[in-house]
Design an enzyme around this catalytic site. Structure first.
Site, PDB file in Angstrom:
ATOM      1  N   ASP A 227       0.876  -1.166   0.000  1.00 28.46           N
ATOM      2  CA  ASP A 227       0.000   0.000   0.000  1.00 28.46           C
ATOM      3  C   ASP A 227       0.916   1.220   0.000  1.00 28.46           C
ATOM      4  OD1 ASP A 227      -2.065   1.799   0.060  1.00 28.46           O
ATOM      5  OD2 ASP A 227      -3.146   0.819   1.690  1.00 28.46           O
TER       6      ASP A 227
HETATM    7  C1  BGC Z   1      -4.962   3.332   0.119  1.00 29.87           C
HETATM    8  C2  BGC Z   1      -4.996   2.373  -1.043  1.00 29.87           C
HETATM    9  C3  BGC Z   1      -4.749   3.119  -2.322  1.00 29.87           C
HETATM   10  C4  BGC Z   1      -3.420   3.828  -2.222  1.00 29.87           C
HETATM   11  C5  BGC Z   1      -3.048   4.636  -3.454  1.00 29.87           C
HETATM   12  C6  BGC Z   1      -3.707   4.193   0.119  1.00 29.87           C
HETATM   13  O1  BGC Z   1      -3.792   5.187   1.089  1.00 29.87           O
HETATM   14  O2  BGC Z   1      -5.038   2.618   1.331  1.00 29.87           O
HETATM   15  O3  BGC Z   1      -6.217   1.701  -1.086  1.00 29.87           O
HETATM   16  O4  BGC Z   1      -4.777   2.231  -3.405  1.00 29.87           O
HETATM   17  O5  BGC Z   1      -3.466   4.754  -1.137  1.00 29.87           O
HETATM   18  O6  BGC Z   1      -3.866   5.737  -3.574  1.00 29.87           O
END
Ligand code: BGC
Length: 752
Positions: A227
């Site tokens: 993530d």
């Molecule tokens: C989220 C993800 C997301 C990523 C990119 C993170 O803060 O938890 O679900 O895909 O950011 O935006």
């Protein structure tokens, strides 16, 4: 191993293991390795050409905003979700996105999770089947999926540090199966590891999750991406099985990997494996490039169809719905949400829609009746008494009121959890005043996580839950209100009567960096059924504009020694309109050596029927439908199982009991196993009694009929220490234990 691995320098390889920028991987031009684009996801393509962020702050290119997962979860319709996946894939391809970050398949442990709008529901089978469909759809267009957030990311509070403390059985039976099914059925291009720790170890560096389970047990062939910002220790992450750290954060990650390899702290083979995993997936995506041209008008229509198929009609007293579009008195449309729709969630999934339908315009376009509008409340939380008075005045001179209520971005979002399950106070006051002026009120809801409906359900005749239904949810709501479409959804999560009834309640959201999953496998309806709780609306529930009857349940077990069954049931549309229902099959283990939920969803199929039409459907149950997780493997115990069939978890009119004669699973005991566990093994007790007979009568008496219950909970090693004191001469306990172990091991884990 990918052929490029041997041609890359250590520095180049280390570079490929983290992003080149916010949304892109690094290129290696001299070998023709291109940079690839990964972007959110999951319900639309959030492609940013200029400023980048993962909080939904800066703009992105226009794309279709499809219904969020809390809606599609309620569709119970894998074909429809696959179609949505194909549309998302086509839009991704056309704009230059290689991997779309989704779907989110975490379980809804608590209705308070701020990100529940991005997840399918409280049941792992439902989330797994729909998640698989989503991935199949998107990957059919040559675009990779990123199944997230792996794992046990069930809250936003402290999400970047908290340790989810979950026993392995609960992980295997509840929190992992959706990921497992998607990996086994679709080989997603990537899995996104979550921010949190699982049992004390960050998911981004958790070898048990990333290597042993994901690759070892399930055979995952894609790559693991972190993530955004989830990597804490890049070297530990690569060693544990993480492949790509995102986003790009300069040279610090590559440098630390190079330095760790040079100093002998990281095996270069781990770097090679990760590079190979990434390049192999990217090659596959680059090779697999069907020609696609997204049709935005068609995708808008698809978004509308999904929104209607996902909407859940919670109450409809006196069949107040559907309304007549062509004739009748005034309709009062009340609520700011009718004019300013809330149709998607806040945070990283926030996208710029290609079009936006508001319910007020759609209702006006669809009906010849006189339509009045009053906002009733504002989003800024100011004193709404004037707006409320205007709404009441409109309601009092209208025949029927359609009242649009819901949650705003300030009340639910990625990044924080909700505090309660109520609608905002200003909306609750509005309902009370409007109902007093005109009881013919239809409430239409826009929210991602569920709301309790105190003062609403049972007070107003109809409640229609539209969720965060995407850019066409306004017109979808109008279609349902006037009967041009059917409310096709069924609840993918229980709506409890009170927040305190929720199984996670006393362990939510944890403290001191730890959240304990004390309720174990009893999530959602599994808990409400085990504790005999009344609920507001049960899992699987939803009304239709027509009626269905279930009959002729037949459960066939071809061979009782094999845990498999085929369920056949007939469903008939006995009403006057066409409509769809979801046939749900629940399995319960009547007698088990472990505590198990009374019933668990093990199969379902959505059926569309014309008035008077009957259909017999078949649902296959495999061994996992009967199994539970014990000490490292899935086991099915022989005996009786209930098969219950019906239209929701608390309406299962058809029931059959089947007997399985599968072999009794045997646990091979070890030195720490208790005397009772030794006694359970077919040859364990005989071997133990034989040993004790050499120690004399006092030792033998320890496992006699009367004493066995008392010593049953003693580990073997402890019991033998006591027993050896009665022996006539000194004994070598280690030797004795070894001989006992070899005796039971010969019998093997599976009995004849
Ligand atoms: C989220 C993800 C997301 C990523 C990119 C993170 O803060 O938890 O679900 O895909 O950011 O935006």
């Amino acid at each position: 191993m990918h052929p490029h691995v041997s041609q890359l320098t250590l520095e180049e390889k280390a570079g490929l293991l983290s992003g080149g920028s916010f949304w892109k991987t690094r290129a290696v031009d001299r070998l023709g390795i291109p940079s690839m684009v990964l972007t959110d996801g999951p319900h639309g393509v959030r492609y940013q050409r200029e400023d980048s962020d993962h909080l939904g702050l800066f703009d992105s290119e226009p794309a279709t905003s499809f219904p969020t997962a809390s809606a599609t979860g309620s569709s119970w319709d894998p074909e429809l979700v696959e179609e949505m996946g194909r549309a998302l894939g086509a839009e991704s391809r056309a704009i230059g996105v290689n991997i779309l970050l989704g779907p989110g398949v975490n379980m809804k442990r608590s209705p308070l999770c701020g990100r529940n709008f991005e997840y399918f529901g409280e049941d792992p089978l439902l989330a797994g089947v729909l998640g698989s469909a989503w991935v199949r759809g998107i990957q059919s267009q040559g675009v990779g999926a990123s199944v997230k957030h792996y794992a046990a990311n069930n809250q936003e509070t402290d999400r970047m540090r908290v340790s989810a403390e979950v026993d392995e059985r609960t992980l295997r039976e509840i929190y992992l199966p959706a990921f497992e099914r998607i990996v086994c059925e679709t080989q997603p291009a990537t899995i996104m590891c979550s921010y949190n720790k699982v049992n004390g170890v960050y998911a981004s560096q958790n070898r048990w999750l990333l290597s042993d389970t994901l690759r070892g047990d399930w055979g995952f062939e894609g790559y693991v991406v972190s993530d955004w910002g989830a990597v804490v220790d890049p070297v530990a992450a690569v060693a544990a099985g993480l492949d790509l750290a995102m986003p790009g954060a300069g040279e610090s990650v590559p440098e630390s990997i190079v330095e760790a390899v040079r100093s002998g702290n990281l095996d270069e083979a781990s770097v090679d494996t990760a590079v190979s995993n990434i390049l192999t997936v990217h090659d596959r995506l680059l090779a697999d490039r069907p020609a696609v041209t997204p049709d935005h008008a068609a995708n808008h229509a698809l978004a509308r169809r999904i929104a209607t198929e996902s909407s859940v009609l919670l109450t409809n007293e006196g069949s107040i719905l559907p309304l007549e579009a062509g004739q009748g008195g005034n309709i009062a449309v009340i609520g700011e949400f009718a004019r300013t729709p809330r149709y998607q969630g806040a945070g990283s999934s926030h996208i710029k829609p290609t079009r936006l339908d508001d319910a007020l315009s759609a209702i006006r376009a669809m009906s010849d009746r006189e339509i009045g509008f009053a906002a009733g409340f504002s989003f800024d939380g100011a004193d709404d008494s004037t707006l409320r008075a205007e709404a009441v005045e409109l309601a009092s001179r209208s025949e029927v009121v359609v009242l649009f209520l819901g949650l705003s971005d300030a009340e639910e979002s990625e990044g924080f959890d909700r505090k309660n399950l109520l609608l905002p106070e200003t909306q609750r006051l509005l309902v009370a005043d409007v109902v007093a002026a005109n009881p013919n009120v239809i409430v239409v809801l826009s929210n991602g996580g569920v709301v309790t409906l105190d003062g609403i359900a049972g007070v107003v005749p109809a409640v229609l839950e539209m969720w965060l239904g995407g850019q066409a949810s306004g017109s979808a709501a109008a279609e349902i209100l006037f009967g041009a479409a059917e409310p096709g959804g069924r609840l993918a999560e229980t709506i409890p009567l009170a927040l305190s009834h929720n199984p996670a309640h006393v362990n939510w959201p944890g403290s001191d960096g730890i959240v304990r999953y004390g309720e174990g496998v009893y999530i959602g309806y599994r808990w409400y059924d085990a504790t005999d709780r009344e609920v507001a609306f049960p899992f699987g529930y939803g009304l239709s504009y027509t009626r269905f009857e279930y009959s002729d349940l037949a459960v066939r077990v071809a061979d009782r020694t094999v845990a498999q069954a085929t369920v056949q049931v007939t469903i008939e549309n006995t009403g006057a309109r066409a409509g769809s229902d979801v046939v749900q099959v629940y399995v319960g283990d009547v007698e088990s050596t472990v505590d198990r939920p009374a019933r668990e969803l093990k199969g379902f199929v959505k059926v569309h029927l014309e008035p008077g039409e009957r259909r017999t459907v078949t649902i296959d149950l495999d061994d996992r439908a009967f199994a539970f997780w014990r000490q490292g493997s899935w086991v099915v115990e022989p005996g009786a199982f209930t098969i219950e069939v019906g239209s929701h978890s608390r309406s299962l009119p058809l029931r059959e009991v089947i007997e399985l004669e599968v072999p009794t699973p045997v646990i091979v005991p070890d030195r720490d196993s208790t005397v009772a566990e030794w006694a359970d093994h077919p040859s364990g007790m005989k071997a133990l009694r034989e040993v004790l007979s050499h120690f004399g009568p006092a030792a033998e008496a320890m496992v006699g009929e009367e004493t066995l219950q008392m010593v049953g909970s003693m580990p073997l090693r402890t019991m033998l220490t006591f027993a050896a004191q009665a022996a006539p001469e000194t004994v070598d306990l280690d030797e004795i234990i070894e001989s006992l172990l070899s005796e039971v091991q010969q019998a093997g884990p599976v009995p004849a």
